[in-house]
Structures are given as C-alpha cells and as structure tokens.
Enzyme design. Structure first.
Site, PDB file in Angstrom:
ATOM      1  N   SER A  18      74.093  -1.424  44.905  1.00 28.18           N
ATOM      2  CA  SER A  18      75.451  -1.405  44.354  1.00 28.18           C
ATOM      3  C   SER A  18      76.194  -0.143  44.755  1.00 28.18           C
ATOM      4  O   SER A  18      77.419  -0.140  44.830  1.00 28.18           O
ATOM      5  CB  SER A  18      75.403  -1.430  42.825  1.00 28.18           C
ATOM      6  OG  SER A  18      74.768  -2.568  42.373  1.00 28.18           O
TER       7      SER A  18
ATOM      8  N   GLU B  13      80.412  -7.372  50.566  1.00 30.95           N
ATOM      9  CA  GLU B  13      80.801  -6.118  51.211  1.00 30.95           C
ATOM     10  C   GLU B  13      79.722  -5.804  52.238  1.00 30.95           C
ATOM     11  O   GLU B  13      78.544  -5.707  51.867  1.00 30.95           O
ATOM     12  CB  GLU B  13      80.786  -4.996  50.164  1.00 30.95           C
ATOM     13  CG  GLU B  13      82.107  -4.539  49.674  1.00 30.95           C
ATOM     14  CD  GLU B  13      81.962  -3.411  48.639  1.00 30.95           C
ATOM     15  OE1 GLU B  13      82.782  -2.512  48.664  1.00 30.95           O
ATOM     16  OE2 GLU B  13      81.034  -3.440  47.812  1.00 30.95           O
TER      17      GLU B  13
ATOM     18  N   HIS C 175      76.284  -6.271  50.365  1.00 36.47           N
ATOM     19  CA  HIS C 175      76.468  -6.204  48.915  1.00 36.47           C
ATOM     20  C   HIS C 175      77.072  -7.492  48.374  1.00 36.47           C
ATOM     21  O   HIS C 175      78.281  -7.738  48.509  1.00 36.47           O
ATOM     22  CB  HIS C 175      77.348  -4.988  48.583  1.00 36.47           C
ATOM     23  CG  HIS C 175      77.557  -4.788  47.122  1.00 36.47           C
ATOM     24  ND1 HIS C 175      78.666  -4.194  46.591  1.00 36.47           N
ATOM     25  CD2 HIS C 175      76.793  -5.122  46.054  1.00 36.47           C
ATOM     26  CE1 HIS C 175      78.579  -4.154  45.279  1.00 36.47           C
ATOM     27  NE2 HIS C 175      77.456  -4.729  44.928  1.00 36.47           N
TER      28      HIS C 175
HETATM   29  N1  LIG Z   1      73.024  -7.082  38.677  1.00 34.28           N
HETATM   30  C1  LIG Z   1      74.173  -7.013  39.312  1.00 34.28           C
HETATM   31  O1  LIG Z   1      75.208  -7.391  38.780  1.00 34.28           O
HETATM   32  C2  LIG Z   1      74.200  -6.489  40.726  1.00 34.28           C
HETATM   33  C3  LIG Z   1      75.311  -6.790  41.531  1.00 34.28           C
HETATM   34  C4  LIG Z   1      75.311  -6.354  42.857  1.00 34.28           C
HETATM   35  C5  LIG Z   1      74.248  -5.604  43.334  1.00 34.28           C
HETATM   36  N2  LIG Z   1      73.205  -5.325  42.538  1.00 34.28           N
HETATM   37  C6  LIG Z   1      72.087  -4.545  43.108  1.00 34.28           C
HETATM   38  O2  LIG Z   1      71.049  -5.448  43.471  1.00 34.28           O
HETATM   39  C7  LIG Z   1      69.775  -4.812  43.309  1.00 34.28           C
HETATM   40  C8  LIG Z   1      68.939  -5.622  42.367  1.00 34.28           C
HETATM   41  O3  LIG Z   1      69.595  -5.731  41.152  1.00 34.28           O
HETATM   42  P1  LIG Z   1      69.166  -6.793  40.051  1.00 34.28           P
HETATM   43  O4  LIG Z   1      70.232  -6.805  39.034  1.00 34.28           O
HETATM   44  O5  LIG Z   1      68.783  -8.080  40.710  1.00 34.28           O
HETATM   45  O6  LIG Z   1      67.878  -6.108  39.455  1.00 34.28           O
HETATM   46  P2  LIG Z   1      66.688  -6.729  38.620  1.00 34.28           P
HETATM   47  O7  LIG Z   1      66.141  -5.655  37.794  1.00 34.28           O
HETATM   48  O8  LIG Z   1      67.114  -8.005  37.976  1.00 34.28           O
HETATM   49  O9  LIG Z   1      65.616  -7.120  39.748  1.00 34.28           O
HETATM   50  C9  LIG Z   1      64.933  -6.196  40.521  1.00 34.28           C
HETATM   51  C10 LIG Z   1      63.607  -6.832  40.921  1.00 34.28           C
HETATM   52  O10 LIG Z   1      62.988  -6.007  41.898  1.00 34.28           O
HETATM   53  C11 LIG Z   1      61.606  -6.079  41.681  1.00 34.28           C
HETATM   54  N3  LIG Z   1      60.953  -4.987  42.388  1.00 34.28           N
HETATM   55  C12 LIG Z   1      60.847  -3.691  42.032  1.00 34.28           C
HETATM   56  N4  LIG Z   1      60.177  -3.014  42.999  1.00 34.28           N
HETATM   57  C13 LIG Z   1      59.861  -3.897  43.964  1.00 34.28           C
HETATM   58  C14 LIG Z   1      59.161  -3.800  45.202  1.00 34.28           C
HETATM   59  N5  LIG Z   1      58.686  -2.654  45.614  1.00 34.28           N
HETATM   60  N6  LIG Z   1      59.050  -4.919  45.941  1.00 34.28           N
HETATM   61  C15 LIG Z   1      59.538  -6.092  45.514  1.00 34.28           C
HETATM   62  N7  LIG Z   1      60.206  -6.234  44.346  1.00 34.28           N
HETATM   63  C16 LIG Z   1      60.346  -5.151  43.583  1.00 34.28           C
HETATM   64  C17 LIG Z   1      61.456  -6.048  40.170  1.00 34.28           C
HETATM   65  O11 LIG Z   1      60.207  -6.555  39.758  1.00 34.28           O
HETATM   66  C18 LIG Z   1      62.625  -6.939  39.759  1.00 34.28           C
HETATM   67  O12 LIG Z   1      62.199  -8.274  39.630  1.00 34.28           O
HETATM   68  C19 LIG Z   1      70.081  -3.410  42.823  1.00 34.28           C
HETATM   69  O13 LIG Z   1      70.127  -2.548  43.906  1.00 34.28           O
HETATM   70  C20 LIG Z   1      71.448  -3.554  42.172  1.00 34.28           C
HETATM   71  O14 LIG Z   1      72.153  -2.346  42.151  1.00 34.28           O
HETATM   72  C21 LIG Z   1      73.140  -5.744  41.236  1.00 34.28           C
END
Ligand SMILES: NC(=O)c1ccc[n+]([C@@H]2O[C@H](COP(=O)([O-])OP(=O)(O)OC[C@H]3O[C@@H](n4cnc5c(N)ncnc54)[C@H](O)[C@@H]3O)[C@@H](O)[C@H]2O)c1
Length: 709
Positions: free
Chosen positions: A431, A464, A452
């Site tokens: 993000s 993005e 993104h």
């Molecule tokens: N949630 C949102 O609204 C949003 C929007 C855009 C971008 N993002 C970005 O996307 C990414 C993920 O966000 P999210 O909300 O899906 O998080 P989340 O916490 O729902 O999921 C993250 C997942 O990654 C897994 N994980 C951790 N370490 C790992 C590894 N070494 N190998 C494989 N899997 C691993 C965890 O077990 C978890 O299931 C982040 O960088 C976040 O900033 C989030």
C-alpha cells in the site's frame, strides 16, 4: 454519400453504415442528414414498389452503431439546442419507422444509445451469435436519457419492467439475453448473418413466418398492465434508484418520471415529453462532468505509458504470495481470466479462507449468469494452494501480497528471486512501502514493479503500477498489459511513500480523525462526506479497510513526510485499543449484520481532548482542501505528470464522486485563489503544516492558473 452505401437487389435494399476514417459508427449531424435523405429516397421507392424491404447493417468489425456522437452532446449549450437535436433525430427515426417496408436492423456488435434507438425504429432486429454483441441504452451514464425515442419504443417492445432496468442501469445486454427479452427477433451465426437475414426478410415477405410479441407471464402482466402493479413498479424503482444514486444523478429519476407519464399513452406525446426531459438534462453540470469522466476513462484504457515498440511478454501462469484479503482476491481475479495461479501462504487457515471467499465470488457470478456452472468449475480449479514455492519456477509474474512489513517483504523478495525464472516479473501489492527497497534485495531490480490493487479486488477498477528508478520498460509494459487484461484501468506512478492514491486519501482520513478529536461526531463526519457524494464516509472507510491496515499506512506516511502527515491521536488510540474495524465487527462503528451504529467507546478515548465548535462547511473544507493540496504536491514532485491521472485515479481508486468530474476538476470550480486563501487561514489558526499551501498551488495562484484549461 460518404457514410452509407445503399444497394438494392431483388427489391431488397441493404444499407451499409461505414463511417470513413473511424473504427466505429456514430450518429452525428452529418450522418443523420444523410440518413434522412436515404429514407426519403426509400419512401419513394416503396411507393413505386421498387423496394419491399430494408436491411440496415454495419461494415465495422464488432460494431453496429456505438451511439450518438458524444462530442455533439458535450457541445450543447442551451436547452433549446438540446431539444432541437432530439426532435430532429426523432423526426428522422420516425420517418424510418413509418416506411412502408419491412425494415430490419442487422446487429453484429455494439448497438448502443442512438444506435439502438435506430434499431428500435426498425420493425425487426436480428443479431449474430458474436460475443461482442452488446445492446443497450447507456445514456444515464452520461447524465442524460435517450433522446431519439428510446424511452418510448423500448417499454412498448419489451414491457415496462425490462425496459426500466435497461434504461435506468445503462445495462448492455448480449445477444442471447436480447433474444430472451424480445429486443431482437432472431440470432444467426456470424458468418451467415447477411444471408440468413435475407432469408428472414424473404420469409416475412412471403408470409411464411410471423413474429409475435413475447407473451407476458402472469406476474409481469399484473405489474405492467394493472394500475396497482404499475404503482408498485414505479415506487419501488424510484426507491432503489434513490438508494443507489443518493439523489446526485437526476437522469434516472427523470427517466422514471417520464416513463410513468407516458407508458400507455399516445406515443407522439411521449416523444415530445422525452425531448423536453432530454433538453433539461443535457445542459446540467452533472451531465457535462460525466461526459468528461467518460473521456478520461476511454483515454486511460489505452494510455500510452510505454513506447508501443516494447511488446509485453505473455502471461500464462501466475504466482501470488499471501492468501489474505488482497492475495486471495487477486488470485480469484486471475483465475477468472482463465490463467492458472499458484497461491502461497505460510498459514493453512488463510488459504482455506481465501478459497471460501473465492467460492462465494464464483457462486455470485454464476447466480448473476456471468459464468456457467462448468466455467466456474474450470476457473476455480485454476487456483492451486501451496505453502511452499513449488510451482513458482515457471510463473510469468508473481504478485506479493503478504503483510505490510518491509522486513518480511524483503525476505520474501529475496527468496522469490532465487526460485523464479530470470524473466519472471516480480510485483508487490504494497500500500505504501518503497518498491525500490524490495527490488534491492533481488538479483535483478529491473524486473520489480509495484502492482497496487484496491480492496475489494474484484470490484475496484483501478490498479496503480509503481515504477521504481530501476524498473525496466519491459517490466512496466508487462505489468500494465497484465493489469489491463484483468479488466483494470492503469495509472503509472513514481515510487514515493503511499504512491499517489493512498498519499492523497490518507490526508483526508487523517483530517477526519482530527475533526472527531475536536468534537464532531463520527456519524456526522461521515454524513458531511456523503452529502458531497463520497461513496462512504471517512470513518466508515477506515473501518472497512481495517484500522490495523489503515494505521500502518498512516504511520509509514508520517515517517516519510513528517508533521504534515502526522497521524491523528484518535487513530493511534483506537489502534492501541486493538479495534480492527469491520472485519472484527468493532471499530469506529459497531457492525451488526447490515446495520452499523457509532461505537460510544471511541469518545471515551478522546474525552480529555479540548473540543471546538466547527461548522460543517469548515469541516468539509478541511477534509477536501488537504487532499487538493497533497494532489498538487504530487504534481510538483512529478509523482504523476498531469491532473487527469490524479482525477481518474481518485474516481476509480477511491470512488471520488464522478459527477464532480475528479478532485482537481472540482478544485478548478472552487478557484485556486480561494483554496489557497482558505488554507492560509486554517494554517494561521491551527499553526500546523497540514494546511500550508504547497508551492505548486501558490504558483498557480500567482499565475491565476487552473489545473485544466
Ligand atoms: N487490505 C487492503 O485494503 C489493502 C489494499 C491494497 C493493498 N493492500 C496491501 O496488500 C498486502 C496484503 O494485505 P492484506 O490486507 O491482504 O493482508 P492480510 O493480513 O489479510 O494477508 C496477509 C497474508 O500474508 C500471509 N503471509 C505472511 N507472511 C508470508 C510469507 N512469508 N509468505 C506467504 N504468505 C505470508 C499471512 O499469513 C496472511 O494470510 C499488504 O501489503 C497491504 O498493504 C491492502
């Protein structure tokens, strides 16, 4: 005649529409004039029995007629002009409808807006089985209603309920649905379309076939043909539209009112009232703004971010790391496009949840008839779960979506670069974290890029693409083509903390936090944003995103940009308390099934903070002006090169109200001088850098400039 080619053989006329120097056919003034004289000529030939039938076809691939010329609608300056345009178009189509001939529109592709109204003025319509056949009246998306008789002919052809859905949603239906609705009378194989259409006409001429109107089922009859039924239809439809548009879009409401008044009445009167309604809508600011957004969208669908000589490599297999909210969503979207995807997580439960969520999305798509059951089985089967890197070696692109932690992301990127092939694109869905830092730990920084996606992945139209100084043009081209193949609109931005959209959005969310700290109620802040047209208020949005996620991003930006992006103490306190937002049913709101009520505990966290009296107007300005200021800073730092990228990004990525035409277009309507002056007053009053107008805005003020000319 430069737009049409008229052939007459064995008393059947074939009119081919082929607009010169254009990929599509559109109805403009010149085309309509030509059409008028052809119709006149055909009327004479029908009297002398030289012609008995007319087929109208297109020479363009996958397009019958794309609609009326939007430029001409955009240039309308008065209601009178709009009315004359609608009346004159209607006169011509009425002449077509009045021809003493068998008239058939032969549709092999997009048949939209005025094009569909022309087809409706024919006695019959046939289409090919071509997947590209799309028939509809999308005028409401431009803030207007059909003006060439569509609001009158369609309800009379397919019945009230189906016509209302088509006109009010702008829905474009494929051929098979059009046949089911009775919009078209026959479907033919594409290669035999003209031959089969000629056979169809001959059978009609010989009286061998008769096309009857679709019979209404009992319930449809009740709803459409009884006074009580119609009352129910109109009141429920209006309620639904108001819920969806929150009253910001006048066109669908006007359409309901018009159809209610004219449905079973005299069609001539209906035509007249349609022109009246059209003439009022065509000059509204909402319509002009929606047209601007339409152009922006079209421009960014194919915006040339990289040299066209650079050809992106094929993407036949993908990998996704992290099966959380985002990773799971991305994997599901990829599989929808028939690309196999390996989904890795370190946690079995996360994989299980991702599969359950994907199953729900597929089931929904099947219910909505987007996919057939066998397609769902196939697509779902393309996602394969794993807790190891097995199967990643032949991925063409891997998208990392693990937790927002630079250390963890770097570890993952390092591992990845040792596993995948030398050509694999390595993308991060971060993000706000720097792509450059992730690229540093790999063996080739040139193939690392930010991709993104926004939450929820299947619904949000923006991606993005973040280009680090090391990202190669080849990698960029690949990432852009991939995101577009997933149906997304792409903007390319520089690798700065928060990139473009989160950087602008966070300043707004933060400001909302400060306002709550200062005493405005949570739901009141949200109401102020909703009143402006935001799809949801800032406090509700933080709950939706997740307070943990939002806070993490806010902290990254505070660290990067200093006190200007200082996180509100409210957000810190709510995070400290461990509230997560909607996913845990508790955040700024208590989320109960479909209801939410403000969480009274929040106020206890900020009890000791001094309260102020703040008017709604000032609260609104604070939230919007900090966004405009940050957006201008992004232009100053060349995060993106133009205001258009910011506007399309904010509309597609955050739901910024399209009827305002974008954040910076809106800023222009306020006037840069006013914005700067208000920011200066706020800066003086609050003694904070949050409101300090950036140099870019100050320069614009000096030059009396605007974002758009
Ligand atoms: N949630 C949102 O609204 C949003 C929007 C855009 C971008 N993002 C970005 O996307 C990414 C993920 O966000 P999210 O909300 O899906 O998080 P989340 O916490 O729902 O999921 C993250 C997942 O990654 C897994 N994980 C951790 N370490 C790992 C590894 N070494 N190998 C494989 N899997 C691993 C965890 O077990 C978890 O299931 C982040 O960088 C976040 O900033 C989030």
């Amino acid at each position: 005649m430069s737009n049409f080619n008229l052939k007459i053989e064995k008393k059947i006329a074939i009119l081919e529409f082929d607009q010169p120097d254009s990929k599509v056919n559109v109805l403009n003034t010149q085309v309509m004039q030509e059409l008028a004289s052809i119709i006149e000529e055909l009327a004479k030939k029908s009297c002398s029995q030289e012609v008995k039938a007319l087929l109208i076809t297109s020479k363009k691939d996958n397009v019958f007629i794309a609609g009326a010329d939007i430029k001409e609608i955009e240039n309308i300056t008065s209601s009178q002009e709009a009315k004359e345009k609608a009346e004159s178009g209607k006169r011509i189509l009425n002449n077509l409808a009045g021809l003493n001939l068998i008239t058939v529109a032969v549709i092999d592709g997009a048949c939209l807006g005025g094009g569909f109204e022309l087809a409706l003025a024919c006695k019959y319509r046939v289409a090919s089985f071509n997947d590209k056949v799309r028939i509809g009246l999308p005028e409401v998306n431009l803030g207007i209603i059909p003006g060439f008789g569509g609001t009158q002919r369609l309800p009379r052809l397919v019945g009230l309920t189906k016509a209302l859905v088509m006109i009010l949603s702008g829905q474009m239906i494929p051929g098979k649905v059009a046949l089911r609705y009775g919009v078209v009378d026959k479907l033919f194989p594409q290669v035999r379309l003209i031959d089969d259409s000629l056979d169809f006409v001959n059978s009609l001429l010989e009286g061998k076939i008769k096309i009857n109107k679709k019979k209404k089922k009992f319930f449809q009859k009740f709803l459409e043909d009884t006074h009580l039924g119609r009352l129910i239809v109109f009141s429920q439809t209006k309620e639904k539209i108001l819920k969806k548009t929150k009253g910001f879009y006048p066109a669908p409401l006007k359409a309901i009112e018009l159809i209610k008044r004219t449905y079973r009445g005299n069609i001539r009167k209906g035509f007249f009232l349609e022109s009246e309604a059209f003439s009022k809508l065509a000059v509204t600011e909402v319509s002009k703004n929606l047209i601007k957004v339409f152009y922006l969208y079209e421009e960014f669908k194919k915006y040339p971010w990289v040299d066209s000589k650079i050809k992106p490599g094929p993407i036949n297999k993908c990998g996704v790391l992290g099966a959380g909210v985002m990773g799971g969503g991305i994997a599901q979207l990829i599989s929808c496009r028939d690309i196999p995807v390996r989904l890795k997580d370190i946690n079995y439960r996360a994989l299980q949840t991702a599969f359950r969520t994907a199953a729900g999305l597929f089931a929904y798509a099947q219910r909505k008839r987007k996919f057939k059951p066998h397609q769902v089985t196939y697509k779902f089967g393309l996602i394969s779960p794993t807790t190891t890197y097995r199967g990643f070696e032949n991925s063409d692109i891997v998208i990392e979506a693990v937790v927002e932690d630079l250390g963890i992301k770097q570890k993952v990127f390092k591992e990845l670069s040792q596993v995948v092939s030398a050509k694999t694109i390595l993308a991060s869905n971060t993000s706000a974290l720097p792509i450059t830092k992730m690229a540093q730990v790999t063996n080739s920084a040139d193939r690392v890029v930010g991709l993104h996606f926004f939450n929820p992945v299947h619904r949000m139209p923006l991606v993005e693409v973040i280009k680090s100084p090391e990202t190669s043009e080849q990698t960029l081209a690949g990432a852009i083509a991939f995101a577009r193949s997933l149906g997304k609109v792409v903007i390319v931005v520089k690798d700065v903390p928060g990139f473009l959209i989160n950087r602008i959005l966070l300043s707004y969310l933060n400001e909302a936090g400060f306002l709550v700290e200062e005493g405005i109620k949570i739901e009141h802040i949200d109401r102020i944003a909703l009143k402006f047209g935001m799809p949801m208020g800032p406090m509700e949005l933080i709950d939706e995103v997740g307070i943990d996620v939002g806070h993490k991003v806010a902290k990254i930006l505070e660290e990067a940009y200093g006190s200007r992006m200082q996180v509100s103490r409210l957000l810190d306190k709510v995070k400290e308390k461990g509230l997560l937002g909607k996913k845990a049913k508790l955040g700024f709101y208590i989320h109960k099934k479909k209801k939410k009520i403000p969480n009274p505990d929040i106020y206890k966290l900020i009890e000791s903070f001094p309260k102020k009296s703040i008017s709604d107007d000032i609260a609104f300005k604070r939230m919007i002006y900090v966004m405009i200021n940050e957006a201008a800073r992004c232009l100053e730092e060349r995060v993106v090169d133009n205001p258009q990228t910011i506007d399309i990004g904010m509309i597609m990525g955050t739901g910024f109200p399209p009827h305002r035409a974008g954040l910076l277009r809106y800023a222009d309507t306020l006037g840069i001088d006013n914005i700067v002056k208000e920011l200066e007053v706020l800066e003086q009053k609050f003694k904070t850098l949050r409101f300090k107008p950036c140099n870019y805005l100050l320069d614009m003020q000096k030059r009396k400039d605007k974002f758009y000319h």
